[in-house]
Motif scaffolding. Structure first.
Motif, short mmCIF file in Angstrom:
data_model
loop_
_atom_site.label_atom_id
_atom_site.label_comp_id
_atom_site.label_asym_id
_atom_site.label_seq_id
_atom_site.Cartn_x
_atom_site.Cartn_y
_atom_site.Cartn_z
N THR A 1 16.93 5.17 -9.22
CA THR A 1 15.43 5.22 -9.92
C THR A 1 16.26 5.92 -11.36
O THR A 1 15.62 6.33 -12.33
CB THR A 1 15.73 6.62 -9.48
N ALA A 2 17.50 5.14 -11.42
CA ALA A 2 18.35 5.25 -12.33
C ALA A 2 17.37 4.79 -14.22
O ALA A 2 16.70 5.40 -14.89
CB ALA A 2 19.34 5.23 -13.24
N MET A 3 16.68 4.18 -13.42
CA MET A 3 16.04 3.13 -14.80
C MET A 3 14.05 3.48 -14.76
O MET A 3 13.65 2.72 -15.35
CB MET A 3 15.77 1.72 -14.85
N LEU A 4 13.92 4.29 -13.77
CA LEU A 4 11.92 4.49 -13.87
C LEU A 4 11.65 6.19 -13.96
O LEU A 4 12.42 6.94 -14.93
CB LEU A 4 11.63 4.86 -12.22
N ASP A 5 10.76 6.28 -14.77
CA ASP A 5 9.73 7.18 -15.40
C ASP A 5 9.71 8.33 -14.47
O ASP A 5 9.62 8.32 -13.01
CB ASP A 5 8.50 7.01 -16.05
N VAL B 1 8.81 7.05 -5.61
CA VAL B 1 10.17 5.95 -4.67
C VAL B 1 10.85 7.23 -4.35
O VAL B 1 10.87 7.27 -2.53
CB VAL B 1 11.15 5.58 -6.03
N ALA B 2 11.15 8.78 -4.36
CA ALA B 2 11.80 9.11 -4.06
C ALA B 2 11.03 10.01 -2.48
O ALA B 2 11.43 9.67 -1.36
CB ALA B 2 12.24 10.86 -4.63
N VAL C 1 10.63 7.32 0.58
CA VAL C 1 11.89 7.08 1.07
C VAL C 1 12.52 8.17 2.02
O VAL C 1 12.44 8.05 3.15
CB VAL C 1 13.23 6.67 -0.01
N THR C 2 12.03 9.44 1.42
CA THR C 2 12.17 10.78 2.22
C THR C 2 10.92 10.33 3.62
O THR C 2 11.69 11.19 4.55
CB THR C 2 12.27 11.90 1.30
N ASP C 3 9.55 10.05 3.28
CA ASP C 3 9.51 9.94 4.61
C ASP C 3 9.13 8.84 5.43
O ASP C 3 9.11 9.06 6.62
CB ASP C 3 7.62 9.39 3.55
N TYR C 4 9.66 7.89 4.91
CA TYR C 4 10.13 6.61 5.89
C TYR C 4 11.75 7.18 6.44
O TYR C 4 11.50 6.98 7.35
CB TYR C 4 10.78 5.27 5.13
N GLN C 5 12.06 7.92 5.83
CA GLN C 5 13.49 8.65 6.76
C GLN C 5 12.91 9.71 7.89
O GLN C 5 13.62 9.88 8.72
CB GLN C 5 14.85 9.35 5.78
N ASP D 1 0.68 -1.81 0.01
CA ASP D 1 -0.22 0.31 0.15
C ASP D 1 1.13 1.20 -0.19
O ASP D 1 0.43 2.37 -0.45
CB ASP D 1 -0.89 0.64 1.32
N LEU D 2 2.02 0.86 1.26
CA LEU D 2 2.57 2.14 0.78
C LEU D 2 3.23 2.52 -0.42
O LEU D 2 3.53 3.84 -0.82
CB LEU D 2 3.89 1.95 1.84
N VAL D 3 3.92 1.47 -0.70
CA VAL D 3 4.52 1.42 -2.23
C VAL D 3 3.62 2.24 -3.37
O VAL D 3 4.14 2.50 -4.68
CB VAL D 3 5.36 0.56 -2.78
N GLY D 4 2.70 1.57 -2.97
CA GLY D 4 0.76 1.93 -4.52
C GLY D 4 1.27 1.09 -5.21
O GLY D 4 1.54 0.81 -6.86
N LEU D 5 1.37 -0.41 -4.56
CA LEU D 5 1.75 -1.77 -5.37
C LEU D 5 -0.24 -2.47 -5.09
O LEU D 5 -0.69 -2.30 -4.01
CB LEU D 5 2.48 -2.57 -5.15
N THR D 6 -1.01 -2.42 -5.95
CA THR D 6 -2.62 -3.25 -6.53
C THR D 6 -2.23 -4.79 -5.96
O THR D 6 -1.33 -5.06 -6.16
CB THR D 6 -3.02 -3.41 -7.21
N PRO D 7 -2.77 -5.22 -5.50
CA PRO D 7 -3.04 -6.84 -5.22
C PRO D 7 -2.96 -7.58 -6.38
O PRO D 7 -2.60 -8.62 -5.93
CB PRO D 7 -4.23 -6.82 -4.47
N ASP D 8 -3.79 -7.14 -7.42
CA ASP D 8 -3.80 -7.39 -8.30
C ASP D 8 -1.91 -7.45 -8.53
O ASP D 8 -1.12 -8.84 -9.30
CB ASP D 8 -4.01 -6.43 -9.66
N LEU D 9 -1.71 -6.98 -9.05
CA LEU D 9 -0.01 -6.86 -8.96
C LEU D 9 0.67 -7.32 -7.89
O LEU D 9 1.44 -8.59 -8.20
CB LEU D 9 0.43 -5.46 -8.89
N LEU D 10 0.37 -7.63 -7.09
CA LEU D 10 1.21 -8.19 -6.11
C LEU D 10 1.51 -10.25 -6.31
O LEU D 10 1.96 -10.58 -5.74
CB LEU D 10 0.61 -8.21 -4.58
N ALA D 11 -0.29 -10.83 -6.64
CA ALA D 11 -0.01 -11.80 -7.38
C ALA D 11 0.74 -12.62 -8.44
O ALA D 11 1.29 -13.54 -8.76
CB ALA D 11 -1.30 -12.11 -7.48
#
Lengths: 295, 231
Positions: free
Chosen positions: B182-186, B193-194, B197-201, B139-149
């Motif tokens: 993050t080099a390969m990400l849009d 992602v940033a 991470v900053t929120d977690y930090q 939920d935190l990183v934005g992955l839906t249950p559908d993607l998790l499977a």
């Protein structure tokens, strides 16, 4: 621009696969058929065929193939077709068990060398090189000569000479997997050495290992045949392809070609079929090899 | 000559993750030569350097994945040494690492849910505990249950890197090392992602090492920038 955004309205008509692919499929079909027929015959022959494979009938020696004896009889009057099937049964059994033994030995050596690494790895690989430097039929004969003759000796002889390639395959796979970042990630996540091995490394090696085992079955069958042909394999009264070819060669000069040709052809057909199927399996497992084959 | 990349390492308080006079050689090729680096809790250290200057190697050393040929890593002032397997799991899990390519950093046989839960399962958590934590992190990183499977081959690089981020945070690490993460990400995934991470930090005052070639990201995020000299 809009053309790019819109999916094509109709899917393109399915083209026929290239000739080579079709030939491959045909080959695989034939191989499946041959194998299925051989295995079924091996399993059903004792039930359906009321003849005794070891019954000696000196009044009916070296009979040419006829409806009574589909592949004729040998110099002791035994039915060649029936004995060939019994022989194939023994050969396949020995081949499969021996390939299994070789896989277990090779898999263990490869896994130990590939995971522990270091001095033990180097020592084990030198052992592999040394054993590989000896002709394996010679080594196999040595092993048989040291043990009490019989099925066990033949299996030991094949198993102890054929594990080298499996050990190398498993070791090299493990070495290349070990440096992959997903293994780093697992270790960084707290996975123990055992867990990394059992959950992240071995599952990737297993398909390779299964393939190596199956590829080894024809080898093992030929090795058993060679040993029996030389009189070092199964005891002469037991039907085995090697024993039969050896017995049959005595009848060759009298014109009774069937006594050694029939078991020989059966062996060639079954091992070729096995090799064709495992070859296709390997191509599926490793697309790079397949690409090379199609070039 | 002593190469000191990071002057704060000597004056640093006991807290923090530090590399001290770390040397790593691959064969005769010396990749790191007596390098010092210090990451204090809560700060984001940017690490710059030319290709081949050993940024990734330094990150692997700090993540306790590669034992240096000389020098050592300290966590909160305590030196950590030895082969990666022999270190206690509790120590290894204090430092998490996020790799550049999520594709090679994930076991292709595991579903995303299993990938995220794996570090927990590896350290003895029950299936229920692991799946509850996985759901929170997804939920935190934005992955839906559908993607998790799904398995890695059925998701995009961005989705997979989100799963890797969730996996990196699963043990609540004290230090997070982002190696070109993050080099390969849009752009939008990168921003998300940033932000995660900053929120977690902010919430856990974790120390972050940021390796990137992106000057904008570096100046926006890093509290301090260290240059790694080419050996």
């Amino acid at each position: 621009m809009t053309d790019l955004a819109r999916p094509p309205a109709t899917t393109p008509a399915r083209t026929h696969p290239p000739t080579r692919v079709r030939a491959g499929r045909l080959g695989a079909g034939v191989a499946v058929g041959v194998l299925a027929a051989a295995v079924a015959a091996c399993l059903l022959a004792p039930l359906l065929w009321p003849l005794d494979q070891s019954a000696v009938d000196l009044a009916r020696t070296r009979l040419a193939p006829s409806p009574d004896h589909l592949a004729g009889t040998d110099d002791l009057g035994r039915d060649v077709a029936l004995r060939s099937l019994y022989g194939l049964r023994v050969s396949l059994l020995v081949g499969a068990v021996a390939a299994g033994v070789a896989t277990v030995v090779g898999g263990l050596v490869g896994a130990v060398a590939g995971t522990l690494g270091g001095r033990l790895d180097r020592a084990l690989m030198r052992v592999v090189d040394t054993v590989a430097a000896l002709p394996h039929l010679l080594l196999g004969i040595f092993v048989v000569a040291m043990l009490r003759p019989g099925l066990g000796a033949v299996i030991a002889s094949i198993g102890l000479t054929h594990w080298l390639s499996t050990a190398r395959i498993v070791r090299s796979e493990l070495l290349s997997l070990r440096t992959r970042p997903f293994v780093d990630a697992a270790i960084s996540g707290g996975a123990s050495r055992t867990r990394v091995l059992t959950r992240h490394l071995l599952p990737h090696v297993l398909p390779r290992l299964a393939l190596a085992t199956t590829l080894m079955v024809p080898h093992a069958v030929w090795h058993e045949t060679a040993l029996s042909f030389l009189g070092l394999g199964l005891p002469p009264h037991l039907a085995s392809i090697g024993n039969m070819i050896n017995d049959g060669q005595r009848s060759l000069l009298t014109g009774a070609w069937w006594a050694s040709i029939v078991p020989g052809l059966l062996l060639v057909a079954v091992t070729l079929a096995l090799a064709v199927l495992t070859g296709r399996w390997r191509d599926r497992l490793d697309p790079r090899v397949r690409a090379e084959l199609h070039l | 000559m002593t190469v000191t990349t990071d002057d704060t390492v000597h004056g640093a308080a006991a807290g923090g993750l530090a590399a001290r006079r770390v040397t790593v050689a691959y064969g005769r090729q010396r990749v790191l030569d007596r390098v010092d680096l210090h990451i204090a809790p809560g700060e984001t250290v940017g690490l710059r350097g030319l290709s081949g200057s050993g940024k990734s190697t330094l990150a692997r050393v700090l993540a306790l994945l590669h034992a240096p040929d000389s020098g050592h890593v300290t966590i909160d002032g305590h030196p950590v040494g030895g082969a990666r397997h022999r270190l206690p799991a509790a120590l290894r899990t204090r430092v998490a690492i996020l790799f550049q390519s999520p594709r090679s950093a994930t076991d292709p046989r595991l579903s995303l849910a299993d990938l995220i839960a794996e570090p927990l399962r590896a350290t003895g958590a029950s299936r229920d505990q692991a799946s509850a934590r996985t759901a929170d992190l997804a939920d935190l990183v934005g992955l839906t249950p559908d993607l998790l499977a799904r398995r890695p081959h059925a998701v995009s690089d961005g989705q997979l890197q989100r799963a890797c981020l969730a996996r990196a945070l699963v043990h609540r690490p004290d230090y997070l090392l982002c190696d070109e993460a993050t080099a390969m990400l849009d752009a939008s995934t990168q921003a998300h992602v940033a932000a995660v991470v900053t929120d977690y930090q902010r919430r856990s005052s974790a120390g972050v090492l940021l390796i990137t070639h992106d000057p904008a990201l570096m100046s926006r995020w890093a509290t301090r920038v260290v240059d790694l000299p080419t050996p």
